[in-house]
Every structure is written in C-alpha cells, then in structure tokens.
Design a protein around this motif. Structure first.
Motif, PDB file in Angstrom:
ATOM      1  N   LYS A 265      91.850 -44.468 -46.778  1.00  0.00           N
ATOM      2  CA  LYS A 265      91.824 -45.862 -46.329  1.00  0.00           C
ATOM      3  C   LYS A 265      91.750 -45.908 -44.804  1.00  0.00           C
ATOM      4  O   LYS A 265      92.473 -45.189 -44.114  1.00  0.00           O
ATOM      5  CB  LYS A 265      93.079 -46.606 -46.793  1.00  0.00           C
ATOM      6  CG  LYS A 265      93.060 -47.015 -48.256  1.00  0.00           C
ATOM      7  CD  LYS A 265      94.267 -47.870 -48.585  1.00  0.00           C
ATOM      8  CE  LYS A 265      94.225 -48.319 -50.050  1.00  0.00           C
ATOM      9  NZ  LYS A 265      95.397 -49.163 -50.392  1.00  0.00           N
TER      10      LYS A 265
ATOM     11  N   THR B 104      83.217 -47.184 -43.595  1.00  0.00           N
ATOM     12  CA  THR B 104      83.537 -47.788 -44.889  1.00  0.00           C
ATOM     13  C   THR B 104      82.351 -48.461 -45.568  1.00  0.00           C
ATOM     14  O   THR B 104      82.468 -48.931 -46.694  1.00  0.00           O
ATOM     15  CB  THR B 104      84.652 -48.837 -44.715  1.00  0.00           C
ATOM     16  OG1 THR B 104      84.188 -49.874 -43.836  1.00  0.00           O
ATOM     17  CG2 THR B 104      85.909 -48.206 -44.128  1.00  0.00           C
TER      18      THR B 104
ATOM     19  N   VAL C  14      91.852 -48.607 -41.449  1.00  0.00           N
ATOM     20  CA  VAL C  14      92.305 -49.941 -41.046  1.00  0.00           C
ATOM     21  C   VAL C  14      91.749 -50.252 -39.659  1.00  0.00           C
ATOM     22  O   VAL C  14      91.989 -49.511 -38.695  1.00  0.00           O
ATOM     23  CB  VAL C  14      93.849 -50.022 -41.004  1.00  0.00           C
ATOM     24  CG1 VAL C  14      94.299 -51.442 -40.680  1.00  0.00           C
ATOM     25  CG2 VAL C  14      94.448 -49.553 -42.325  1.00  0.00           C
ATOM     26  N   ASP C  15      90.990 -51.324 -39.550  1.00  0.00           N
ATOM     27  CA  ASP C  15      90.410 -51.774 -38.280  1.00  0.00           C
ATOM     28  C   ASP C  15      91.421 -52.690 -37.600  1.00  0.00           C
ATOM     29  O   ASP C  15      91.659 -53.811 -38.038  1.00  0.00           O
ATOM     30  CB  ASP C  15      89.096 -52.509 -38.561  1.00  0.00           C
ATOM     31  CG  ASP C  15      88.469 -53.084 -37.306  1.00  0.00           C
ATOM     32  OD1 ASP C  15      88.729 -52.537 -36.221  1.00  0.00           O
ATOM     33  OD2 ASP C  15      87.723 -54.071 -37.419  1.00  0.00           O
ATOM     34  N   ILE C  16      92.028 -52.196 -36.519  1.00  0.00           N
ATOM     35  CA  ILE C  16      93.103 -52.929 -35.834  1.00  0.00           C
ATOM     36  C   ILE C  16      92.571 -53.522 -34.535  1.00  0.00           C
ATOM     37  O   ILE C  16      91.827 -52.878 -33.800  1.00  0.00           O
ATOM     38  CB  ILE C  16      94.293 -51.985 -35.550  1.00  0.00           C
ATOM     39  CG1 ILE C  16      94.862 -51.461 -36.875  1.00  0.00           C
ATOM     40  CG2 ILE C  16      95.393 -52.709 -34.752  1.00  0.00           C
ATOM     41  CD1 ILE C  16      95.860 -50.335 -36.713  1.00  0.00           C
TER      42      ILE C  16
ATOM     43  N   PRO D 109      94.002 -57.214 -39.546  1.00  0.00           N
ATOM     44  CA  PRO D 109      93.351 -55.919 -39.749  1.00  0.00           C
ATOM     45  C   PRO D 109      92.459 -55.911 -40.991  1.00  0.00           C
ATOM     46  O   PRO D 109      92.806 -56.492 -42.020  1.00  0.00           O
ATOM     47  CB  PRO D 109      94.527 -54.950 -39.913  1.00  0.00           C
ATOM     48  CG  PRO D 109      95.668 -55.800 -40.364  1.00  0.00           C
ATOM     49  CD  PRO D 109      95.462 -57.140 -39.730  1.00  0.00           C
ATOM     50  N   ASN D 110      91.296 -55.285 -40.874  1.00  0.00           N
ATOM     51  CA  ASN D 110      90.418 -55.092 -42.016  1.00  0.00           C
ATOM     52  C   ASN D 110      90.708 -53.728 -42.627  1.00  0.00           C
ATOM     53  O   ASN D 110      90.961 -52.754 -41.919  1.00  0.00           O
ATOM     54  CB  ASN D 110      88.954 -55.140 -41.565  1.00  0.00           C
ATOM     55  CG  ASN D 110      88.608 -56.467 -40.917  1.00  0.00           C
ATOM     56  OD1 ASN D 110      88.689 -57.509 -41.536  1.00  0.00           O
ATOM     57  ND2 ASN D 110      88.227 -56.425 -39.640  1.00  0.00           N
ATOM     58  N   ILE D 111      90.673 -53.651 -43.949  1.00  0.00           N
ATOM     59  CA  ILE D 111      90.964 -52.396 -44.645  1.00  0.00           C
ATOM     60  C   ILE D 111      89.783 -52.031 -45.541  1.00  0.00           C
ATOM     61  O   ILE D 111      89.260 -52.871 -46.269  1.00  0.00           O
ATOM     62  CB  ILE D 111      92.246 -52.506 -45.486  1.00  0.00           C
ATOM     63  CG1 ILE D 111      93.450 -52.843 -44.581  1.00  0.00           C
ATOM     64  CG2 ILE D 111      92.519 -51.202 -46.239  1.00  0.00           C
ATOM     65  CD1 ILE D 111      94.746 -53.067 -45.330  1.00  0.00           C
TER      66      ILE D 111
ATOM     67  N   LYS E  89      96.758 -44.212 -44.943  1.00  0.00           N
ATOM     68  CA  LYS E  89      95.873 -45.033 -44.116  1.00  0.00           C
ATOM     69  C   LYS E  89      95.715 -44.449 -42.712  1.00  0.00           C
ATOM     70  O   LYS E  89      96.666 -43.953 -42.125  1.00  0.00           O
ATOM     71  CB  LYS E  89      96.417 -46.460 -44.029  1.00  0.00           C
ATOM     72  CG  LYS E  89      96.431 -47.211 -45.349  1.00  0.00           C
ATOM     73  CD  LYS E  89      96.913 -48.639 -45.188  1.00  0.00           C
ATOM     74  CE  LYS E  89      98.390 -48.714 -44.888  1.00  0.00           C
ATOM     75  NZ  LYS E  89      98.906 -50.099 -44.909  1.00  0.00           N
TER      76      LYS E  89
ATOM     77  N   HIS F 298     100.818 -53.413 -36.764  1.00  0.00           N
ATOM     78  CA  HIS F 298      99.772 -52.905 -37.650  1.00  0.00           C
ATOM     79  C   HIS F 298      99.600 -51.400 -37.465  1.00  0.00           C
ATOM     80  O   HIS F 298      99.368 -50.672 -38.437  1.00  0.00           O
ATOM     81  CB  HIS F 298      98.444 -53.609 -37.365  1.00  0.00           C
ATOM     82  CG  HIS F 298      98.465 -55.075 -37.694  1.00  0.00           C
ATOM     83  ND1 HIS F 298      97.632 -55.992 -37.079  1.00  0.00           N
ATOM     84  CD2 HIS F 298      99.227 -55.797 -38.558  1.00  0.00           C
ATOM     85  CE1 HIS F 298      97.883 -57.201 -37.555  1.00  0.00           C
ATOM     86  NE2 HIS F 298      98.837 -57.103 -38.446  1.00  0.00           N
TER      87      HIS F 298
ATOM     88  N   GLY G  84      94.484 -45.683 -38.960  1.00  0.00           N
ATOM     89  CA  GLY G  84      94.190 -46.865 -38.159  1.00  0.00           C
ATOM     90  C   GLY G  84      93.191 -46.569 -37.063  1.00  0.00           C
ATOM     91  O   GLY G  84      93.230 -45.518 -36.424  1.00  0.00           O
TER      92      GLY G  84
ATOM     93  N   VAL H 225     100.258 -47.461 -40.241  1.00  0.00           N
ATOM     94  CA  VAL H 225      99.266 -46.460 -40.651  1.00  0.00           C
ATOM     95  C   VAL H 225      99.869 -45.067 -40.501  1.00  0.00           C
ATOM     96  O   VAL H 225     100.920 -44.878 -39.883  1.00  0.00           O
ATOM     97  CB  VAL H 225      97.955 -46.563 -39.838  1.00  0.00           C
ATOM     98  CG1 VAL H 225      97.336 -47.951 -40.012  1.00  0.00           C
ATOM     99  CG2 VAL H 225      98.192 -46.256 -38.358  1.00  0.00           C
TER     100      VAL H 225
END
Length: 364
Positions: free
Chosen positions: A69, A23, A71-73, A39-41, A4, A93, A6, A97
């Motif tokens: 992947k 994404t 990840v929106d943190i 967080p959005n993944i 992932k 979070h 981030g 990542v």
C-alpha cells in the motif's frame, strides 16, 4: 499483512504524480501547494519472476500476487510541526505509515511553483527532515513527562519497566535535539521493540527519490555525466523522471523510447526496494487451483504465516509442509523433492525463509 509506505516531501515536487505511477491511479496533480489534503491510498503489485517459474511446473487456474500500500501525503512546509500549512494533520498521516519514500525536486522548470522559490535539493530535504525531527522532539517530551509520573507507581516490576522506557526516551530526546534521527541511534533489539510503541516518524526507514527532468535523465543514463548534486547528496537516493510516465506513447520519440524499458524496470525496482525497506519477504502457497504469494515480516514463524492466510490455520495448526523455492524448481515439483528429502515437516516455531513454498496442515 497490510503495510503502508508514505510518499512525502515539499509541495509541488511530484508526489501525487509519483503515487499515480506506482499505483496506476489518477489522483489530482496540480501546480499549486496543498493540491492533496486528505491522503490518497493505492496498491502496487510486487512482481516476482518466481511465480512465473512455478507456473511452468504447476499449471494453476489462478494467480494472486502480493502487494504494497502506498499513501500520497500532502506536502510539508516550514513549521509544519507547529501546525503551519495543516502541518499537524499531515504529520499524523506520516505517523500512520510503516516506511517513507521522500520525493525530492531536482527538475528546474520555472513554470512549476517552488514553495521556497529556489531549487536546492539538499536544503529541501533538510527542511523536511527538521520538521520531522521537531515533531518527534515535541512528542518525546510529552512521553517523558507522562512516564516521569508513571515511574512512581507502587508496582516495582512496572516501575522498572517505566524506568527503562524513560531511559530510552531521554536518549532519543538528546539525539533529536542534535537533529539526529531516531533510526540512526544504536539501540539493542529489546530497546527497538520498546520504541515501536511510540511510532516516532524519524524511526521509520526512508528511501529518497530524486525527481529529475526528462532531458537531464537522458543525459544521466546515457552519458553518465550529469547530476553532480546526486553524487554529493548525503542520503541514499534513487533518481527517476516521474514526468516521463505521463507522456503518451505518441509523444515518446526515438530519443526517449530507448529508455522506456529502463524506466519501467525502475518502477519495479522502487517497489522492490520499498518491499525490502519494510523488512518484508515472500512465501508461496501452490496448488492446481491457485498459486499465491504472501507477505510476511522477515523472521516470522510458521504459525504467524498461517494466521496471515486464515485465523483457523493458526487455531488448528498441526504442522507445515515446506519446500524451498530452489528445490521446487530443481526437482520440478514436490514429488521428486520429497523423494530427495527436500520436503520437510516443520513445527509452528519454524522461521520461514524467503521463497518457501508452504502447505499448512490444520484441524479446527
């Protein structure tokens, strides 16, 4: 392999919008701090022209491409390491990542709130970096306290191991106190492997993304005379206009249209750079039913690659049949490659090269 990356930065710098572009999702992106809490993944396909070239030789029924992947943190703020602005939650979070894309605001739209009420990219980056350093500093002190107790255990071998860990942690603490990221400290491979245990944030690789206004972007790409700030920026940074991707095709006039192909390539480039940031490479499995790209860490062995496909491949591993991508294309498949001695039988300890085409032989 599920690794992932981030996406971090201050609030209102374009992180969620950038995540949506990468994404192709549609998570909320609002003009107020902490629009993102959890967080959005999402995933981004890693486009690879080698697959298209393999397809010209093997007309497979199906193609499966590897992915990353993202990840929106949520945005960090000053004193996040103390818990301000839900800081502890957001920092945890980031710890989860494998690499970081740090979005930095360069655009100057007054209607978009800035948490510090001024546009200063270098100040913003340093603010976030200090929070990450302070977070690691706090964690490092806790680990040192723990291992100071552990080093007094009776087992001599274990004791020596704990002393080695303590030495590494004390080096980290000393550097963090000087605002130096752990990734910038020179350690040998053994020490680097020990550091992985602690998952320090400032030990993760970072790529900076400069989010620029559409007008400035045109000026940058066509006239090549703007963004003096980027030239003096003390980090490796990738300039992009994230808002451009939210424009409808009907809104893209002639002035913007000439940049359309360039912008699409930029997104693919960022995904590719992220792939490299994670120290990844690709191998392929090729057949009439399916051509598939797989992700492995650079330096992975044949048996580690086999395990990624299926645990049975690892359990019953016999050998790997390997041909390089270049030889596969040169000889238009395996038949002629085998005839010219380019089709190899490798053991479980063979280190895969990027682009290897592999057929695993196993018996369970």
């Amino acid at each position: 392999m599920s690794l992932k990356c981030g996406i971090v930065g201050l609030p209102n710098v374009g992180k969620s919008m950038f995540f949506n572009v990468l994404t192709k999702l549609n998570v909320p992106s609002k003009n107020f701090p902490f629009c993102t809490i959890s967080p959005n993944i999402g995933i981004s396909i890693v486009e690879d022209e080698r697959i298209e070239n393999i397809l010209k030789i093997i007309k497979a029924k199906n193609v499966v491409k590897t992915f990353i992947k993202f990840v929106d943190i949520a945005g960090l703020v000053k004193n996040s390491y103390l818990g301000d602005g839900l800081g502890n939650k957001f920092l945890s979070h980031i710890k989860n990542v494998d690499s970081i894309l740090h979005v930095v605001r360069f655009f100057k739209k007054k209607e978009i709130i800035h948490v510090n009420n001024k546009i200063d990219p270098i100040y913003d980056v340093n603010l976030v970096n200090i929070e990450l350093v302070l977070s690691d500093y706090s964690e490092c002190k806790k680990y040192i306290k723990y291992y100071e107790k552990k080093k007094n255990e009776k087992n001599i071998d274990t004791n020596n191991y704990f002393l080695e860990i303590l030495n590494i942690l004390k080096i980290c603490l000393k550097k963090l106190k000087k605002n130096i990221n752990i990734r910038d400290i020179k350690f040998n491979n053994k020490q680097k492997n020990i550091l992985k245990i602690f998952n320090f944030i400032t030990n993760k690789p970072v790529l900076y993304i400069a989010n620029i206004d559409i007008k400035d972007f045109i000026y940058l790409k066509i006239k090549n005379k703007i963004l003096f700030e980027i030239k003096k920026f003390p980090y490796k940074i990738f300039p992009i206009c994230i808002n451009f991707y939210n424009l409808k095709f009907s809104e893209i006039n002639i002035k913007y249209n000439i940049l359309l192909d360039f912008f699409l390539k930029d997104i693919n480039n960022i995904i590719y750079f992220t792939y490299n940031l994670l120290n990844l490479q690709t191998f392929f499995t090729v057949g009439i039913k399916e051509i598939r790209s797989w992700t492995i860490k650079k330096g992975s062995t044949a048996i580690e690659a086999a395990n990624i496909i299926h645990t049975d491949f690892k359990k019953g591993f016999i050998r790997a049949e390997v041909i390089s991508y270049k030889d596969f294309i040169l000889y238009k498949g395996t038949k002629l490659a085998r005839k010219h001695g380019k089709y190899r039988l490798e053991s479980k300890n063979y280190i895969l090269s990027d682009g290897d085409i592999v057929n695993f032989l196993f018996n369970v």
